[in-house]
Design an enzyme around this catalytic site. Sequence first.
Site, PDB file in Angstrom:
ATOM      1  N   ASP A 113       4.179  12.044   7.055  1.00  0.00           N
ATOM      2  CA  ASP A 113       2.810  11.864   6.571  1.00  0.00           C
ATOM      3  C   ASP A 113       1.863  11.458   7.700  1.00  0.00           C
ATOM      4  OD1 ASP A 113       3.604   9.198   6.853  1.00  0.00           O
ATOM      5  OD2 ASP A 113       2.704   8.548   4.961  1.00  0.00           O
ATOM      6  N   ARG A 114       2.410  11.189   8.877  1.00  0.00           N
ATOM      7  CA  ARG A 114       1.577  10.840  10.029  1.00  0.00           C
ATOM      8  C   ARG A 114       1.771  11.861  11.145  1.00  0.00           C
ATOM      9  NH1 ARG A 114       1.264   4.277  10.488  1.00  0.00           N
ATOM     10  NH2 ARG A 114       1.593   3.816   8.294  1.00  0.00           N
TER      11      ARG A 114
ATOM     12  N   ARG B  61       9.205  -1.784   0.097  1.00  0.00           N
ATOM     13  CA  ARG B  61       9.944  -1.625   1.350  1.00  0.00           C
ATOM     14  C   ARG B  61      10.765  -2.872   1.634  1.00  0.00           C
ATOM     15  NH1 ARG B  61       5.674   0.913   5.766  1.00  0.00           N
ATOM     16  NH2 ARG B  61       5.076   2.770   4.595  1.00  0.00           N
TER      17      ARG B  61
ATOM     18  N   SER C  33       8.508   5.047   5.704  1.00  0.00           N
ATOM     19  CA  SER C  33       7.626   5.610   6.723  1.00  0.00           C
ATOM     20  C   SER C  33       8.271   5.503   8.114  1.00  0.00           C
ATOM     21  CB  SER C  33       6.253   4.923   6.667  1.00  0.00           C
ATOM     22  OG  SER C  33       5.317   5.572   7.489  1.00  0.00           O
TER      23      SER C  33
ATOM     24  N   ASP D 205       6.053  11.236  11.924  1.00  0.00           N
ATOM     25  CA  ASP D 205       6.925  10.104  11.623  1.00  0.00           C
ATOM     26  C   ASP D 205       7.995  10.565  10.627  1.00  0.00           C
ATOM     27  OD1 ASP D 205       5.347  10.322   9.356  1.00  0.00           O
ATOM     28  OD2 ASP D 205       5.233   8.166   9.030  1.00  0.00           O
TER      29      ASP D 205
ATOM     30  N   ASP E  78       8.695  10.407   7.393  1.00  0.00           N
ATOM     31  CA  ASP E  78       8.418  11.151   6.156  1.00  0.00           C
ATOM     32  C   ASP E  78       7.305  12.178   6.356  1.00  0.00           C
ATOM     33  OD1 ASP E  78       6.454   9.087   6.305  1.00  0.00           O
ATOM     34  OD2 ASP E  78       6.046   9.282   4.166  1.00  0.00           O
TER      35      ASP E  78
ATOM     36  N   THR F 227       0.820  -1.208   0.000  1.00  0.00           N
ATOM     37  CA  THR F 227       0.000   0.000   0.000  1.00  0.00           C
ATOM     38  C   THR F 227       0.856   1.261   0.000  1.00  0.00           C
ATOM     39  OG1 THR F 227      -0.145  -0.161   2.409  1.00  0.00           O
ATOM     40  CG2 THR F 227      -1.989  -1.043   1.129  1.00  0.00           C
TER      41      THR F 227
END
Length: 548
Positions: A310-311, A49, A148, A306, A308, A45
């Site tokens: 995005d959270r 990785r 991530s 986090d 990158d 998703t």
Amino acid sequence: MAHISPLAGKTLDQSQLTDIPALVAAYYDRKPDVSIGTQRVSFGTSGHRGSSLHTSFNEGHILAICEAICRHRKAEGIDGPLFMGMDTHALSEPAQKSAIEVFAAHGVDVRIDEHDGYTPTPVISHAILTYNKGRKTGLADGVVITPSHNPPTDGGFKYNPPNGGPADTSVTKNIQDMANSFLENGLKDVKRLPYEEAKKAPNIHKYDFVTPYVNDLENVLDMQAIRDSGIKIGIDPLGGAAVRYWQPIIDRYGLNATVVSDAVDLTFSFMTADWDGQIRMDCSSPYAMARLIEMGGRFDVAFANDTDADRHGIVAMPDGLMNPNHFLAVAVSYLFQNRPQWKDGLGIGKTLVSSSLIDRVAKEMGRKLVEVPVGLKWFVPGLMDGSLGFGGEESAGATFLRRDGSVWTTDKDGIVLGLLAAEITAKTGKNPSAHYHELIGRLGTPYYERIDAAANAEQKAKLSKLAPEQFPLDVLAGEPILAKLTKAPGNGAAIGGLKVVTENGWFAARPSGTEDVYKIYAESFKGPEHLKAIQKEAQEAISKVFAS
């Protein structure tokens, strides 16, 4: 229940940290064998990785992926700039060098940070959308090199097409399959230049990502209200890609904010270990967030991102670190009452494993709820056409529209969600934790948990293809079952599992893509014992499905 390591919430000894030289050496030295499943390119998703130490994220993978992206761009007629971001994981810089070697050889117009620094995922999405606004041809796309919040040993590589969001499954499968064919052929079909030559190529450009993003924030948030309130804000980038963004934001808008640490360390030695004793930059984990939680009382509101960015993780008293679901519900409630330029018909997007408290908030406000499978990519069409005001998922990722109702980003934006917590506090005089307790006073208290249960490959395949009528129960934990879902009600897309709903509870079961387990998400509005009953009956019923 997961076993909590005695190292959880503590910083690790030097001997327990990642050997960075060995990790980087393995990136170049180890050659993936595509006959071994774990060594193939695999786009989940959030892109490909892995770790160089497991031969699952190595030079060969990145060269092959970038060749595939170049061919995908040509086939789709994408010939504008490619914006490239990366985070602070040790494997990100070597991967960026490999990518530049291939993109330079293909003549792709690449934009990288002007100081060879780090660029967060939402900034790449913002750059793509800003560039493409009003264009029909010469469209931009991008890549972000990040795993991530994964441990320091990991690397990641994801592709964002011209819509700025995570690439759709059809795109990632095409890239994945091409990349594996290049690996099978010993990379003979990969076009590349030596790095020293590639970085000087006329199509590789240094770019100021910081200024356009920072200056545009006032169009998605009420930055003046945050400044004028004088609230004290604490910010922890967790050593990630946002680390060089926060001070420009503070300076540009005159915020009363403190960056509690601007350290960047490839071993992430400053991090406290997660629940399993691993270093993981998970801003929704109380163990990984121990430092900011401890100092949270010094601030009116505090938040972290986090690696990158995005959270988001929101620290607000009296709760300390807020459960991601709780903050999403507060964010939805606040935004749809405090964005007067948003049109009346705007929907609220949530993934089907996010809290039903969001459903109750939507119902209270008379707003349409759009429930989709796991993954932010499902919100992209609605954000682009302005039919969704907000899209969020239970793993502390979300984005929302600009104040005028137009698209901001189509990928998760942890920077904006953190600043939204500040706006809520500034404009209402109450922090998000206080708002949450007001919400549950009206709408009920959710008890939510995710657990894992054992399942082999055959069982996971059966679960992913389950039909609603194959699930044997009509009553769950004492309540009639109202719905058995294998497709998301918001868009009709397959959920790759099952969701079962009652009036005061639900569970969703989905197979893991990487482990011999399936995940059970469950929630009750009746209490912890009711939640346990849902979990128990769900597992028993799914075991019968496996046995049938």
